[in-house]
Write an enzyme that holds these catalytic residues in place. Structure first.
Site, PDB file in Angstrom:
ATOM      1  N   GLY B  53       4.547  -6.638  -5.945  1.00 37.22           N
ATOM      2  CA  GLY B  53       5.617  -6.753  -5.851  1.00 37.22           C
ATOM      3  C   GLY B  53       7.080  -6.931  -6.852  1.00 37.22           C
ATOM      4  O   GLY B  53       7.594  -5.917  -8.070  1.00 37.22           O
ATOM      5  N   ARG B  85       4.091   1.425 -14.329  1.00 35.69           N
ATOM      6  CA  ARG B  85       4.524   2.131 -12.354  1.00 35.69           C
ATOM      7  C   ARG B  85       5.072   2.821 -12.009  1.00 35.69           C
ATOM      8  O   ARG B  85       6.329   2.679 -11.648  1.00 35.69           O
ATOM      9  CB  ARG B  85       5.119   0.209 -11.782  1.00 35.69           C
ATOM     10  N   GLN B 176      -3.160  -7.499  -0.970  1.00 37.88           N
ATOM     11  CA  GLN B 176      -1.731  -8.492  -0.889  1.00 37.88           C
ATOM     12  C   GLN B 176      -2.057  -9.381   0.227  1.00 37.88           C
ATOM     13  O   GLN B 176      -1.111 -10.215  -0.030  1.00 37.88           O
ATOM     14  CB  GLN B 176      -0.621  -8.065  -1.308  1.00 37.88           C
ATOM     15  N   ASP B 217       9.845   0.037  -2.264  1.00 31.06           N
ATOM     16  CA  ASP B 217       9.485   0.280  -3.247  1.00 31.06           C
ATOM     17  C   ASP B 217      10.267   1.813  -3.711  1.00 31.06           C
ATOM     18  O   ASP B 217      10.789   1.505  -5.327  1.00 31.06           O
ATOM     19  CB  ASP B 217       8.043   0.608  -3.611  1.00 31.06           C
ATOM     20  N   ASN B 227       6.596   2.360   0.724  1.00 30.22           N
ATOM     21  CA  ASN B 227       7.009   1.554   0.720  1.00 30.22           C
ATOM     22  C   ASN B 227       5.034   0.857   0.462  1.00 30.22           C
ATOM     23  O   ASN B 227       4.556   2.544   0.145  1.00 30.22           O
ATOM     24  CB  ASN B 227       7.171   1.327   1.961  1.00 30.22           C
ATOM     25  N   LYS B 228       4.017   0.643   0.149  1.00 31.39           N
ATOM     26  CA  LYS B 228       2.700   0.815   0.256  1.00 31.39           C
ATOM     27  C   LYS B 228       1.726   1.511   1.219  1.00 31.39           C
ATOM     28  O   LYS B 228       2.413   1.283   2.369  1.00 31.39           O
ATOM     29  CB  LYS B 228       2.482  -1.101   0.149  1.00 31.39           C
TER      30      LYS B 228
END
Lengths: 306, 306
Positions: B53, B85, B176, B217, B227-228
């Site tokens: 995150g 990342r 998570q 993200d 995003n995830k």
């Protein structure tokens, strides 16, 4: 040759007062059998998820041999066994039917054999229809363990010279996709990939998936089906991307009703006995989705695609 | 008081040549800290998912103190840290900005403090907007660990007397949701339920979910976000059921491009070192989804909801 999980002798073998089943909870990492000596032990094994999909039905049918040989009431056996999977109405119906036939004088073993043969014939016909929907080069998404109809459809498509790829969501919390579907596909030499349950839409968006195929546990009067939790999420994504979704159904007619089974929250909170979050956390585990007819391209039955 | 995972001293504490971070991989079951002595150790920790995150950004910023005190090149440190990342462009941009400011003569510690304060201010404003979208009695779905903006939005909604329930998908394979989001919500005394990643549509269909909120993200030139993995599947289901979907974004302007990060297949195949399928199986692990603008009701930024 069928993969191990579809073979009758692996699903339920009755021998001298003992019923054996391949323990799917530790498959494919080890091949162990659970031995059951009474109807109650069979019911407990089914509740404990020793087998699933078509397994509980076959195991329950052969559990009637156990009841008979122990001189126990077949009625009571049917009642105990039927209550193990409230969402799976077809199991309860088939057991009642078997009981009726025995009451009308048929031999129990012959009744069981003829029912299992009817199932095998139905799987054979359903997989003829299923394989006809699969084209060369297709990426196929499935959910959970979609059993004989799905695996035979893929096998027949490949036998007809079509090359396919199968995307297999792991199917938390029991991981049937990882533990049952993927090993069966590998046993059949089919190109297959394990993914997590959150990934199907990703691969649809990437145009890797051409068709979605699942089993169905019930077929409701309004044309909905119920199937393993996660099927709805995937069916909605398939609709969004214009990807056809077909469900296999052993029943050509509707079930009367359905009751969604909620299972213990500990089945989500613990993996292999170890908590994945604070042990005081609350989880909710509905085991089945209901998928409305507008999301379904067709129901594949032994009598054709509806 | 913020939950542990949002506190600066838990995310990255620099003390006499050593950088400490709460190891989120074993949180919440144990509270352990990873000690890092060089930029390379920090980069390895980020790659190993010790934090995630907003964690990697804060850890990377403070890793510059490590580089400085060891007399190492800040440029090289920024390059090493930015590559950990690839999908998180904001981290790379912020590190480059910090480097520029130091080159222009500002003190590194002051630069870091001012950047972190800017983030805290942004979170505070975003959570004001976020909480305004939450009504009394709402069921809220989230995905992965949606960080400060989400947790503060829920906290502010409850502080304003609104009672909410949060549904938290576990977020395989790193869990998570189970390990970070749910414990943080419990620490904040919010009614919360752990579910599997395949379940959100089930609860939407049951009318238990009124709003879907996630982090993002990246924010792409066409208005998409990334995003995830799993966010897309949920956003499509939310659209299908007419449930609004809002994504928090620290960026009010678009990122230039995005490269989806694929992680090792072993991260799916093994849970706690034990395979969940045949070890020779193949898995595919794209870590992020891209969600198109037609699925997004609004982007919550520090400058308002767009």
């Amino acid at each position: 040759m069928l993969p191990a999980l579809l073979r009758h002798d692996e699903i339920a073998r009755y021998d001298s007062g003992v019923l054996y089943t391949l323990d799917r909870r530790c498959y494919p990492l080890s091949k162990q059998y659970v031995a059951m000596h009474s109807v109650k032990e069979v019911a407990k094994a089914i509740k404990d998820m020793v087998t699933q999909g078509g397994g509980p039905l076959e195991l329950s049918l052969k559990a009637l041999l156990l009841a008979r040989d122990r001189g126990e009431s077949l009625e009571e056996a049917v009642s105990i066994l039927s209550s193990t999977r409230p969402t799976n109405r077809s199991m309860a119906n088939t057991l009642s039917l078997a009981l009726e036939r025995v009451k009308c004088g048929e031999d129990l073993e012959e009744v069981i054999s003829s029912i299992l043969k009817d199932y095998d014939d139905a799987y054979d016909r359903m997989s003829d229809y299923g394989s006809s929907l699969i084209k060369d080069g297709y990426g196929i998404l499935t959910t959970c363990f979609a059993e004989h109809s799905f695996l035979l459809s893929v096998k027949k498509a490949e036998a007809a010279g079509k090359k396919v790829r199968v995307y297999v969501p792991e199917t938390r919390p029991y991981l049937q996709g990882a533990k049952l579907t993927l090993p069966s596909l590998l046993e059949m030499n089919v190109e297959s990939y394990l993914i997590t349950d959150a990934m199907p839409a990703f691969f649809m968006r990437e145009k890797k998936i051409d068709i979605y195929m699942s089993a169905s546990d019930a077929y409701l009067p309004d044309g909905s089906i119920s199937n393993k939790i996660g099927t709805l999420e995937n069916a909605i994504a398939a609709k969004y991307y214009g990807i056809p979704y077909y469900a296999f159904s052993l029943r050509s007619s509707y079930n009367e009703d359905i009751r969604i089974e909620y299972r213990s929250q500990s089945e989500i909170i613990y993996i292999d006995g170890k908590p994945i979050t604070l042990p005081e956390a609350k989880a909710i585990y509905p085991a089945f989705d209901i998928i409305e007819p507008s999301l379904i391209s067709g129901i594949i039955t032994k009598d054709g695609i509806k």
